[in-house]
Write an enzyme that holds these catalytic residues in place. Structure first.
Site, PDB file in Angstrom:
ATOM      1  N   GLY A  12      -9.621  -5.743  -2.723  1.00 36.80           N
ATOM      2  CA  GLY A  12     -10.068  -5.606  -1.338  1.00 36.80           C
ATOM      3  C   GLY A  12     -11.040  -4.452  -1.197  1.00 36.80           C
ATOM      4  O   GLY A  12     -10.980  -3.684  -0.241  1.00 36.80           O
ATOM      5  N   SER A  14     -14.166  -4.638  -0.605  1.00 33.14           N
ATOM      6  CA  SER A  14     -15.364  -4.992   0.164  1.00 33.14           C
ATOM      7  C   SER A  14     -15.430  -4.339   1.543  1.00 33.14           C
ATOM      8  O   SER A  14     -16.499  -4.261   2.140  1.00 33.14           O
ATOM      9  CB  SER A  14     -15.440  -6.517   0.326  1.00 33.14           C
ATOM     10  N   ASN A  90      -5.152  -2.266  -3.123  1.00 32.40           N
ATOM     11  CA  ASN A  90      -5.488  -1.983  -1.724  1.00 32.40           C
ATOM     12  C   ASN A  90      -5.484  -3.234  -0.848  1.00 32.40           C
ATOM     13  O   ASN A  90      -5.160  -3.144   0.338  1.00 32.40           O
ATOM     14  CB  ASN A  90      -6.874  -1.309  -1.685  1.00 32.40           C
ATOM     15  N   SER A 142       1.863   2.159   3.469  1.00 35.54           N
ATOM     16  CA  SER A 142       1.564   2.395   4.891  1.00 35.54           C
ATOM     17  C   SER A 142       2.642   3.256   5.523  1.00 35.54           C
ATOM     18  O   SER A 142       3.809   3.218   5.108  1.00 35.54           O
ATOM     19  CB  SER A 142       1.497   1.061   5.634  1.00 35.54           C
ATOM     20  N   TYR A 155       5.288  -6.879   7.439  1.00 36.68           N
ATOM     21  CA  TYR A 155       4.390  -5.878   6.835  1.00 36.68           C
ATOM     22  C   TYR A 155       5.184  -4.655   6.359  1.00 36.68           C
ATOM     23  O   TYR A 155       4.939  -4.115   5.266  1.00 36.68           O
ATOM     24  CB  TYR A 155       3.355  -5.493   7.887  1.00 36.68           C
ATOM     25  N   LYS A 159       5.265  -3.227   2.597  1.00 48.03           N
ATOM     26  CA  LYS A 159       4.798  -1.875   2.274  1.00 48.03           C
ATOM     27  C   LYS A 159       5.944  -0.991   1.774  1.00 48.03           C
ATOM     28  O   LYS A 159       5.739  -0.093   0.951  1.00 48.03           O
ATOM     29  CB  LYS A 159       4.109  -1.248   3.490  1.00 48.03           C
ATOM     30  N   ILE A 188      -5.834   4.122  10.464  1.00 46.67           N
ATOM     31  CA  ILE A 188      -7.170   4.430   9.950  1.00 46.67           C
ATOM     32  C   ILE A 188      -8.176   3.480  10.608  1.00 46.67           C
ATOM     33  O   ILE A 188      -7.871   2.299  10.814  1.00 46.67           O
ATOM     34  CB  ILE A 188      -7.207   4.235   8.408  1.00 46.67           C
TER      35      ILE A 188
HETATM   36  N1  LIG Z   1      -6.222   0.437   8.459  1.00 45.09           N
HETATM   37  C1  LIG Z   1      -5.069   1.065   8.559  1.00 45.09           C
HETATM   38  O1  LIG Z   1      -4.777   1.722   9.565  1.00 45.09           O
HETATM   39  C2  LIG Z   1      -4.084   1.004   7.426  1.00 45.09           C
HETATM   40  C3  LIG Z   1      -2.963   1.848   7.489  1.00 45.09           C
HETATM   41  C4  LIG Z   1      -2.048   1.837   6.459  1.00 45.09           C
HETATM   42  C5  LIG Z   1      -2.238   1.004   5.361  1.00 45.09           C
HETATM   43  N2  LIG Z   1      -3.321   0.180   5.328  1.00 45.09           N
HETATM   44  C6  LIG Z   1      -3.467  -0.670   4.158  1.00 45.09           C
HETATM   45  O2  LIG Z   1      -4.677  -0.367   3.505  1.00 45.09           O
HETATM   46  C7  LIG Z   1      -5.208  -1.526   2.875  1.00 45.09           C
HETATM   47  C8  LIG Z   1      -6.629  -1.754   3.365  1.00 45.09           C
HETATM   48  O3  LIG Z   1      -6.616  -1.878   4.779  1.00 45.09           O
HETATM   49  P1  LIG Z   1      -7.940  -1.987   5.653  1.00 45.09           P
HETATM   50  O4  LIG Z   1      -7.578  -1.511   7.000  1.00 45.09           O
HETATM   51  O5  LIG Z   1      -9.074  -1.384   4.934  1.00 45.09           O
HETATM   52  O6  LIG Z   1      -8.093  -3.577   5.698  1.00 45.09           O
HETATM   53  P2  LIG Z   1      -9.328  -4.509   6.093  1.00 45.09           P
HETATM   54  O7  LIG Z   1     -10.416  -3.707   6.722  1.00 45.09           O
HETATM   55  O8  LIG Z   1      -8.741  -5.651   6.827  1.00 45.09           O
HETATM   56  O9  LIG Z   1      -9.844  -5.010   4.645  1.00 45.09           O
HETATM   57  C9  LIG Z   1      -8.985  -5.771   3.862  1.00 45.09           C
HETATM   58  C10 LIG Z   1      -9.585  -5.972   2.491  1.00 45.09           C
HETATM   59  O10 LIG Z   1      -8.640  -6.722   1.703  1.00 45.09           O
HETATM   60  C11 LIG Z   1      -9.274  -7.875   1.186  1.00 45.09           C
HETATM   61  N3  LIG Z   1      -8.301  -8.950   1.054  1.00 45.09           N
HETATM   62  C12 LIG Z   1      -7.462  -9.444   1.991  1.00 45.09           C
HETATM   63  N4  LIG Z   1      -6.687 -10.411   1.471  1.00 45.09           N
HETATM   64  C13 LIG Z   1      -7.048 -10.527   0.160  1.00 45.09           C
HETATM   65  C14 LIG Z   1      -6.625 -11.353  -0.907  1.00 45.09           C
HETATM   66  N5  LIG Z   1      -5.669 -12.268  -0.749  1.00 45.09           N
HETATM   67  N6  LIG Z   1      -7.222 -11.210  -2.112  1.00 45.09           N
HETATM   68  C15 LIG Z   1      -8.204 -10.281  -2.308  1.00 45.09           C
HETATM   69  N7  LIG Z   1      -8.643  -9.475  -1.322  1.00 45.09           N
HETATM   70  C16 LIG Z   1      -8.078  -9.596  -0.111  1.00 45.09           C
HETATM   71  C17 LIG Z   1     -10.418  -8.177   2.143  1.00 45.09           C
HETATM   72  O11 LIG Z   1     -11.393  -8.960   1.479  1.00 45.09           O
HETATM   73  P3  LIG Z   1     -12.546  -9.793   2.285  1.00 45.09           P
HETATM   74  O12 LIG Z   1     -13.539  -8.772   2.768  1.00 45.09           O
HETATM   75  O13 LIG Z   1     -13.121 -10.731   1.301  1.00 45.09           O
HETATM   76  O14 LIG Z   1     -11.831 -10.476   3.409  1.00 45.09           O
HETATM   77  C18 LIG Z   1     -10.866  -6.758   2.499  1.00 45.09           C
HETATM   78  O15 LIG Z   1     -11.705  -6.249   1.484  1.00 45.09           O
HETATM   79  C19 LIG Z   1      -4.251  -2.656   3.233  1.00 45.09           C
HETATM   80  O16 LIG Z   1      -3.327  -2.828   2.193  1.00 45.09           O
HETATM   81  C20 LIG Z   1      -3.559  -2.149   4.467  1.00 45.09           C
HETATM   82  O17 LIG Z   1      -2.297  -2.730   4.636  1.00 45.09           O
HETATM   83  C21 LIG Z   1      -4.253   0.166   6.331  1.00 45.09           C
END
Ligand SMILES: NC(=O)c1ccc[n+]([C@@H]2O[C@H](COP(=O)([O-])OP(=O)(O)OC[C@H]3O[C@@H](n4cnc5c(N)ncnc54)[C@H](OP(=O)(O)O)[C@@H]3O)[C@@H](O)[C@H]2O)c1
Length: 247
Positions: A12, A14, A90, A142, A155, A159, A188
């Protein structure tokens, strides 16, 4: 350049936190395998950005919840880079709903991507890390694993499982030169939180001692530290990056 000569895979990579991890690891000198699922253009943009800064990078498509797709991707990465030293698990999804209304499909799809995904990636890469007696596995968990959250039972389980997985695996591979750690971000600013209602985010800001959401780069920098030689005696830990929301 503390990661010169290393190769990192960021699942992930990207968008959001994954993208920031690609940037911080590349700043440390690592070559980067940017995994994505659907968003080819976003992954290509990350690769172009890393190359423009003089780095080595390539995008690899795979749904990490699918074992066969993951294995093909790992073969492609190995033939391009020859090794993987750092894995950042990630990629993750949410399917929020109060538990009374949650469907089995919403439960399973979150476990499949957030837990089976890292299983698929780590199983394919761990043997070569152990053989070479060096590896860094960094799992993006998380704050929800620690606090729970309304509408996120699926979720939180995934996590929380990731933290338990981190600690167990850390014990298993500690003598093989591989460290396994987790980071637990709070809220975030990414596409994932952009989907959260504004009132809920305002409440999070109010409850957070630092009074704001975090930035993806603030997670990326901690990931780079855990990957670096400086973190050589750190394993089985969870680093909280949450502005003080959970202590
Ligand atoms: N944002 C927050 O507040 C937060 C807080 C705590 C933990 N997290 C964790 O941090 C990580 C990243 O979160 P984010 O907020 O950056 O998420 P995001 O902006 O939604 O991005 C998700 C990424 O994961 C990829 N992805 C999703 N499903 C996938 C799969 N089956 N196979 C391969 N790639 C996949 C997506 O690829 P595409 O671009 O191709 O769709 C994208 O690159 C996650 O594990 C999330 O649970 C986030």
């Amino acid at each position: 350049m503390d990661l010169e000569g290393k190769v990192s895979l960021v699942t992930g990579g990207s968008r959001g936190i994954g993208r920031a991890c690609c940037g911080s690891l590349a700043d440390g000198g690592s070559a980067i395998a940017v995994n994505y699922q659907r968003n080819k253009d976003a992954a290509a943009e990350v690769v172009a950005e890393l190359k423009a800064k003089g780095g080595r990078a390539r995008a690899f498509q795979a749904d990490i919840s699918d074992e066969a797709q993951t294995n093909i991707m790992i073969e492609q990465i190995m033939s391009e880079f020859g090794q993987v030293d750092v894995v950042v698990n990630n990629a993750g999804i949410t399917r929020d709903r109060s538990f009374l209304k949650m469907t089995r499909d919403q439960w399973h799809s979150v476990l499949l991507v957030n837990l089976d995904g890292p299983f698929n990636v780590i199983s394919a890469l761990l043997p070569q890390m152990c053989d070479r007696k060096w590896g860094r596995i960094i799992n993006i968990s998380s704050i929800v694993a620690q606090m729970g959250n309304f509408g996120q039972a699926n979720y939180a389980v995934a996590k929380g499982g990731m933290i338990a997985f981190t600690k167990s695996l850390a014990r298993e591979v500690a003598l093989k030169g591989v460290t396994v750690n987790a980071v637990a971000p709070g809220f975030i600013e990414t596409d994932m939180t952009a989907a959260v209602p504004k009132e809920s985010l305002d409440m999070v800001r109010k409850m957070t001692p630092m009074g704001r959401l975090g930035k993806p780069e603030e997670v990326g920098r901690a990931v780079r530290f855990l990957a670096a030689p400086e973190a050589s005696f750190i394993t089985g830990q969870v680093i909280n990056i949450n502005g003080g929301l959970y202590m």
